[in-house]
Design a protein around this motif. Structure first.
Motif, PDB file in Angstrom:
ATOM      1  N   SER A 303       2.084  -2.326   9.499  1.00  0.00           N
ATOM      2  CA  SER A 303       1.380  -2.896   8.355  1.00  0.00           C
ATOM      3  C   SER A 303      -0.059  -2.397   8.274  1.00  0.00           C
ATOM      4  CB  SER A 303       1.451  -4.427   8.356  1.00  0.00           C
ATOM      5  OG  SER A 303       0.754  -4.942   9.446  1.00  0.00           O
ATOM      6  N   TYR A 567       1.384 -13.380   3.348  1.00  0.00           N
ATOM      7  CA  TYR A 567       2.210 -12.178   3.234  1.00  0.00           C
ATOM      8  C   TYR A 567       2.978 -12.190   1.921  1.00  0.00           C
ATOM      9  CZ  TYR A 567       6.029  -8.907   4.041  1.00  0.00           C
ATOM     10  OH  TYR A 567       6.934  -7.889   3.906  1.00  0.00           O
ATOM     11  N   TYR A 571       2.653  -9.385  -1.052  1.00  0.00           N
ATOM     12  CA  TYR A 571       3.701  -8.364  -1.204  1.00  0.00           C
ATOM     13  C   TYR A 571       4.793  -8.838  -2.166  1.00  0.00           C
ATOM     14  CZ  TYR A 571       1.926  -6.016   3.017  1.00  0.00           C
ATOM     15  OH  TYR A 571       1.156  -5.362   3.943  1.00  0.00           O
TER      16      TYR A 571
END
Lengths: 572, 187
Positions: A303, A567, A571
């Protein structure tokens, strides 16, 4: 990017190659065999004589712990007094002020327990005197405390039935004279030759090329940077720790500091094998711990190297990875590696700002501290792991219907109780602390502390919650790194994390030592075909599963509110 | 407990002397032999100290290559990162603004040429380095403002590129201060 990944792999391989012989050396030192540093023996004898220490007097586990607590208590009082009066003492060329009582309390505890929860910035919060006489001193002795406690457990694991487990002062002193001091000297000299300052000069004022006037902080930092890593303490000379270009000048010094912090935790695993003559067991432990590290490292590297999707959307070139809070000379890969190593190992030094890490990385960093047993800090890592071994032995014993035994000793209710308390204490401290902080923000946003609770968080939403969760995780794991945006220099954080630090340090040391001490008095039962073997891959996997399942059960809800929610918001 | 207090006290005093006095003095002594003598390595131009080799400086003048955004404005009496989280909307707005500013000062480049490190704050606030691409994207601006050819600047960049450690490990980089000193020496 390829050269960055190669760099990480090479760093790890070098660490293992150095840790194996160091492990053998450490085992030799504490078995009393000949080693290359035997010329230190007269120095040690001199120290014992002036301190009235009779090293032939062996101690049982309770006496060991009393000796340890006596020393730690003195260090706390000493450090507290020094920090609260540093402004009027000598060696203060920059004229920095004394610490407030609550900050002194937090800082003294933090370094006494081998943590580095620094609610101050080194450039302005300490003087050269306290950097050396408090911080550097505690970095040596707190690391030695952890290692010495582990050696006591090693002594207890031998086949002999006894309650005499060596002399704590002797083990403790030799840890410094034979291990920490000599290796620190080597590392400090390497750092000094690469540009880390080491003199007592105060701040320098310069006019830059463009004509601005700036100041540059410095001081006798090289020696402290060496022991902060070797002793897995992590407390930086400068505010941003090893992201600072004088604290960590180039890629080579980054490798040296990286290797230094993993070195002793790894070496202690091999030392166990050499000390007890059970090399297979130490390789299994090494395997499980490495698997644990990779579980956290791989998602983090991926990441960080891929960068921030919100910034990718802006259309710029993010080939160098997520660079917010990172330094160009290390790059995204080596910063990701450092962030995981420093959290699994309770070092807590940083070479990038964890607050700006990607959400997955933040979750992995926190999990590193929540498990706190993959390699782990100097000595205490294996002590934590030992607790999980006891639990794994007990559970697998029940599963296959055999008497649970570890290294020829029966594990019974008393040992299991101690192990369970130690294992449950950690999530209890983290979750109740975070809950208390969240409650305070919501219900008392304007409490009249030096930072109002409404201003604690540097980031809104899920990430703000992560800042609090991280802080208590770091305190309970005695790690010391932080999501540093948190406004933590006020009475709430200084006192609560100070208390968490104490519990998170001493119970996980006393617990395993007590278990080992109790087991050492029990009859030794030689291994037979009916014994559940603990040096097999199956048992290794079992231990790994116990650690991961306990962490998941305890922490999934909290992680879901913080980094996981962030997260999914980033995303989608 | 009492039996342990006295030896603990004495041992503490002895170890303070060893670890907090003798050890740092030894290192300070050895460091006298290093470049910079343990005070930090400085760089001079025409006999005048213009900075520390490893400490980044603020460059805003169009005649110079620029370094990274800094949370402490490159004042090395302290050090700090922004500590902004990746999803923070205020932070993302700041990054967007930096991109827009960069585009204004560098007409003719496309957004995809702007390396991430030029619009994100470093960890220390004192990062002395940028990547090779980050220097290349500024060549046209510096050339225009100094009235020199881009070819000379590109050569300078090659000259100032520090390769990966041992040619194998870690990123390539450029020290902005050293590059700008070379630039001033061109005249």
């Amino acid at each position: 990017m390829n050269s960055e990944i190669t760099g990480v792999i090479v760093m790890f391989i070098i660490t293992v190659l150095l840790a194996i012989p160091l492990g053998k050396y450490i085992a030799d030192v504490f078995k009393g065999e000949k080693t290359i540093l035997d010329f230190m023996a007269p120095v040690e004898r001199f120290v014992y004589r002036i301190c009235d220490i009779d090293i032939t007097k062996e101690m049982n586990w309770k006496q060991h712990m009393l000796a340890m607590l006596a020393m730690n208590m003195l260090w706390f009082v000493y450090a507290f007094v020094m920090l609260i009066s540093q402004g009027s003492l000598f060696l203060n060329p920059d004229g920095n002020p004394s610490m407030t009582p609550d900050l002194s309390f937090n800082t003294a505890i933090s370094f006494m327990v081998n943590c580095n929860l620094q609610h101050y910035s080194g450039e302005s919060g300490l003087t050269y005197l306290t950097q050396l006489a408090v911080i550097t001193f505690l970095q040596f002795v707190s690391a030695a405390t952890g290692i010495a406690a582990l050696i006591v457990v090693f002594n207890a694991m031998r086949e002999k039935v006894t309650d005499q487990l060596g002399n704590f002062f002797d083990i403790f002193t030799k840890t410094i004279t034979r291990i920490l001091l000599p290796i620190s000297i080597i590392i400090a000299i390497i750092l000094a030759f690469n540009g880390s300052p080491a003199s007592f000069e105060g701040k320098d004022t310069i006019t830059t090329l463009q004509g601005d006037t700036v100041q540059v902080s410095r001081g006798p930092a090289a020696g402290m940077i060496a022991i902060k890593h070797l002793g897995t303490n992590g407390g930086g000379w400068f505010g941003v720790n090893s992201a600072h270009p004088l604290e960590n000048p180039n890629y080579f010094t980054n490798m040296v500091e990286m290797i230094a912090q993993v070195l002793i935790p790894l070496a202690m695993i091999f030392a166990l094998g050499y000390f007890l003559n059970r090399k297979r067991l130490s390789w299994i432990i090494f395997g499980v711990m490495t698997a644990g590290m990779l579980t956290f490292l791989i998602p983090t590297m991926v990441s960080e190297i891929n960068g921030n999707p919100a910034i990718s959307e802006m259309g710029i070139d993010q080939r160098s990875g997520s660079m917010e809070g990172k330094e160009v000379r290390f790059g995204a890969a080596a910063s990701a590696y450092w962030s995981i190593v420093t959290t699994i190992i309770s070092t807590g030094s940083v070479n990038s700002m964890h607050d700006s890490s990607m959400p997955v990385s933040g979750a992995m960093q926190m999990l590193g501290m929540m498990t706190n047993a993959f390699y782990g800090g100097c000595g205490v890592g294996i002590l934590n792991y030992y607790v999980f071994i006891i639990i794994a032995v007990f559970i697998s014993g029940l599963m296959v219907g055999r008497t649970p035994e570890f290294l020829g000793r029966k594990i019974e209710a008393r040992e299991m109780k101690i192990a369970s308390i130690v294992a449950l204490l950690h999530p209890f401290l983290i979750l109740s602390g975070t809950a208390l902080a969240s409650w305070t923000i919501v219900n008392h946003p304007d409490a009249n502390w030096s930072v109002h609770p409404s201003n604690w968080l540097n980031n809104p939403g899920y990430h703000g919650f992560s800042e609090m969760l991280y802080e208590f995780t770091s305190a309970a794991a005695n790690n010391g790194s932080g999501f540093e945006g948190l406004g933590d220099n006020n009475i709430f954080w200084n006192i609560t994390t100070g208390l968490v630090l104490i519990f998170g340090r001493f119970l996980p040391i006393i617990g395993p030592v007590a278990i080992a001490g109790i087991l050492a008095r029990k009859k030794y039962i030689p291994e037979s075909s009916g014994t559940l073997r603990t040096d097999t891959a199956t048992f290794g996997f079992m231990t790994y599963a116990v650690i991961m399942i306990l962490a998941a059960l305890a922490f999934f809800p909290a992680l879901a509110l913080g980094p996981l929610a962030e997260y999914f918001s980033l995303y989608n | 407990m009492k039996t342990y207090i006295l030896p603990s006290l004495k041992l503490t005093v002895v170890l303070i002397i060893i670890c907090a006095a003798m050890y740092p003095l030894l290192i300070a002594g050895v460091a006298k032999m290093t470049p910079g003598g343990g005070d930090g390595v400085t760089i001079s131009l025409d006999g005048k100290v213009v900075g520390f080799e490893n400490i980044g400086q603020k460059f805003t003048d169009a005649k110079y290559f620029w370094g990274r955004p800094s949370a402490v404005d490159y004042n090395a009496s302290g050090s700090c990162g922004s500590n902004k989280g990746p999803s923070n909307p205020d932070y993302l707005a700041v990054v967007q603004a930096r991109i827009d500013t960069f585009m204004v000062h560098h007409p003719g480049i496309s957004k995809s040429q702007i390396p991430a490190e030029m619009v994100t704050a470093s960890g220390s606030g004192l990062d002395p380095n940028i990547s090779v691409n980050a220097a290349k994207v500024q060549v046209k601006r510096v050339a225009t403002n100094r009235s020199i050819s881009e070819a000379i600047l590109n050569e300078l960049i090659v000259e100032c590129t520090e390769t990966a450690f041992l040619g194998l490990l870690g990123p390539e980089k450029i020290n902005v201060l050293k590059l700008n000193i070379k630039l001033d020496q061109l005249k």
